[in-house]
Design an enzyme around this catalytic site. Structure first.
Site, PDB file in Angstrom:
ATOM      1  CG  ASN A  13      59.367 -38.862 -56.268  1.00  0.00           C
ATOM      2  OD1 ASN A  13      60.246 -38.245 -56.111  1.00  0.00           O
ATOM      3  ND2 ASN A  13      58.520 -39.214 -57.256  1.00  0.00           N
ATOM      4  CE  LYS A  15      56.590 -36.137 -58.350  1.00  0.00           C
ATOM      5  NZ  LYS A  15      55.511 -36.315 -59.149  1.00  0.00           N
ATOM      6  CG  HIS A  99      58.703 -41.259 -61.145  1.00  0.00           C
ATOM      7  ND1 HIS A  99      57.831 -40.199 -62.009  1.00  0.00           N
ATOM      8  CD2 HIS A  99      57.884 -41.209 -60.152  1.00  0.00           C
ATOM      9  CE1 HIS A  99      56.882 -39.653 -61.325  1.00  0.00           C
ATOM     10  NE2 HIS A  99      56.858 -40.182 -59.921  1.00  0.00           N
ATOM     11  CD  GLU A 101      56.993 -36.597 -62.361  1.00  0.00           C
ATOM     12  OE1 GLU A 101      58.189 -36.493 -61.691  1.00  0.00           O
ATOM     13  OE2 GLU A 101      56.150 -36.352 -61.965  1.00  0.00           O
ATOM     14  CD  GLU A 171      54.214 -43.014 -58.338  1.00  0.00           C
ATOM     15  OE1 GLU A 171      53.801 -42.485 -57.318  1.00  0.00           O
ATOM     16  OE2 GLU A 171      54.932 -42.637 -59.342  1.00  0.00           O
ATOM     17  N   GLY A 177      50.391 -35.643 -59.447  1.00  0.00           N
ATOM     18  CA  GLY A 177      50.259 -34.253 -59.460  1.00  0.00           C
ATOM     19  C   GLY A 177      49.084 -33.404 -59.823  1.00  0.00           C
ATOM     20  CB  SER A 217      46.595 -36.877 -56.038  1.00  0.00           C
ATOM     21  OG  SER A 217      47.102 -36.166 -57.441  1.00  0.00           O
TER      22      SER A 217
HETATM   23  P1  PGA Z   1      52.205 -36.709 -56.491  1.00  0.00           P
HETATM   24  O1  PGA Z   1      53.266 -37.552 -56.883  1.00  0.00           O
HETATM   25  O2  PGA Z   1      51.698 -37.317 -54.918  1.00  0.00           O
HETATM   26  O3  PGA Z   1      52.416 -35.326 -56.399  1.00  0.00           O
HETATM   27  O4  PGA Z   1      50.806 -37.071 -57.452  1.00  0.00           O
HETATM   28  C1  PGA Z   1      53.243 -39.062 -56.852  1.00  0.00           C
HETATM   29  C2  PGA Z   1      54.491 -39.482 -57.685  1.00  0.00           C
HETATM   30  O5  PGA Z   1      54.831 -39.048 -58.769  1.00  0.00           O
HETATM   31  O6  PGA Z   1      55.578 -40.143 -57.193  1.00  0.00           O
END
Ligand code: PGA
Length: 256
Positions: A13, A15, A99, A101, A171, A177, A217
């Protein structure tokens, strides 16, 4: 992973990162580092404007392209939005829906997630549906309740046949993140719960065929342990998918 019943899917992903030229360069580098893909499918969830470049760059590879969002309506006065058939025409195969976000910053709700899942399926796109609890919810011991509700609402009016096309991504918001990963035990427990919710509605045969990813992560160091869990069928990877070395190492771990 349980390779007998379902595909392992490693998805990056990106982003809001990478211009089309950078996307092409990253994919070209990635292709040189990924070994033989025996067991796992690879998906790149790229920004809308990168889609044509990403589709071109993956023509000679076993990599599918995903969008990170879409609108649930077919067309109309929705400035700034993109529909499922627009994505389909470009050659997109998957779309990330809900997601955290998007839920947090862009007003995505369980209702719009469900509408988008249905619109994606009607247009032949495979939704990657994200669910996950906040730190507050985990500490208040309502993770199971919250995840159960998110999964049930995402699947409102979805038939068993349609369900086979859906991928879930667990998630935990507190792990996205942050460099904090859920332990293999925590991740496995919630992925198992998601499968149990699916089983209760659609039966064991359908439930065991659904790919359920972990995200938050995931990196080359923790991937093998997470992927060794029976109910974790891949990853949705943010930060580590932006580096060809790291992302290739995760893909290669899934092919072991
Ligand atoms: P990350 O993000 O691996 O940077 O924690 C995962 C995601 O939001 O899909």
């Amino acid at each position: 992973m349980n390779r007998k019943y379902r595909r392992t899917i490693i998805a990056g992903n990106w982003k809001m990162n990478k211009t089309p030229a950078e996307a092409k360069a990253l994919i070209e580098e990635l292709k040189t580092k990924v070994g033989k893909q025996k067991w796992c499918d690879v998906v790149l969830c790229v920004p809308f404007v990168d889609i044509p470049a990403a589709i071109r760059a993956t023509r000679d590879a076993k990599i599918s392209i995903a969008a990170q969002n879409m609108h649930f309506e077919k067309s109309g006065a929705f400035t700034g939005e993109v529909s499922a058939d627009m994505l389909k025409e470009l050659g997109v195969k998957y779309v990330v829906i809900g997601h955290s976000e998007r839920r947090e910053y862009f007003g995505e709700t369980d209702k719009t997630v469900n509408l988008k899942v249905k619109a994606a399926l009607e247009n032949g796109l495979r939704p990657i549906v994200c669910v996950g609890e906040s730190l507050d919810q985990r500490e208040s011991d309502i993770t199971a309740e919250h995840i159960t509700m998110q999964v049930k609402l995402a699947l409102a009016d979805i038939t068993a046949d349609q369900l086979r096309k859906i991928v879930f991504a667990y998630e935990p918001i507190w792990a996205i993140g942050t460099g904090k990963t859920a332990t293999a035990e925590q991740a496995s427990e919630v992925c198992g719960l998601i499968r149990a919710v699916i089983r209760a509605k659609y039966g064991a045969r359908v439930a065991r065929s659904v790919t359920i990813q972990y995200g938050g992560s995931m990196n080359p160091k923790n991937a093998a342990e997470l992927l060794a869990q029976l109910d974790i069928d891949g990853g949705l990877i943010g930060g580590a998918s932006l580096k060809a070395d790291d992302f290739a190492a995760i893909i290669n771990a899934a092919n072991q």
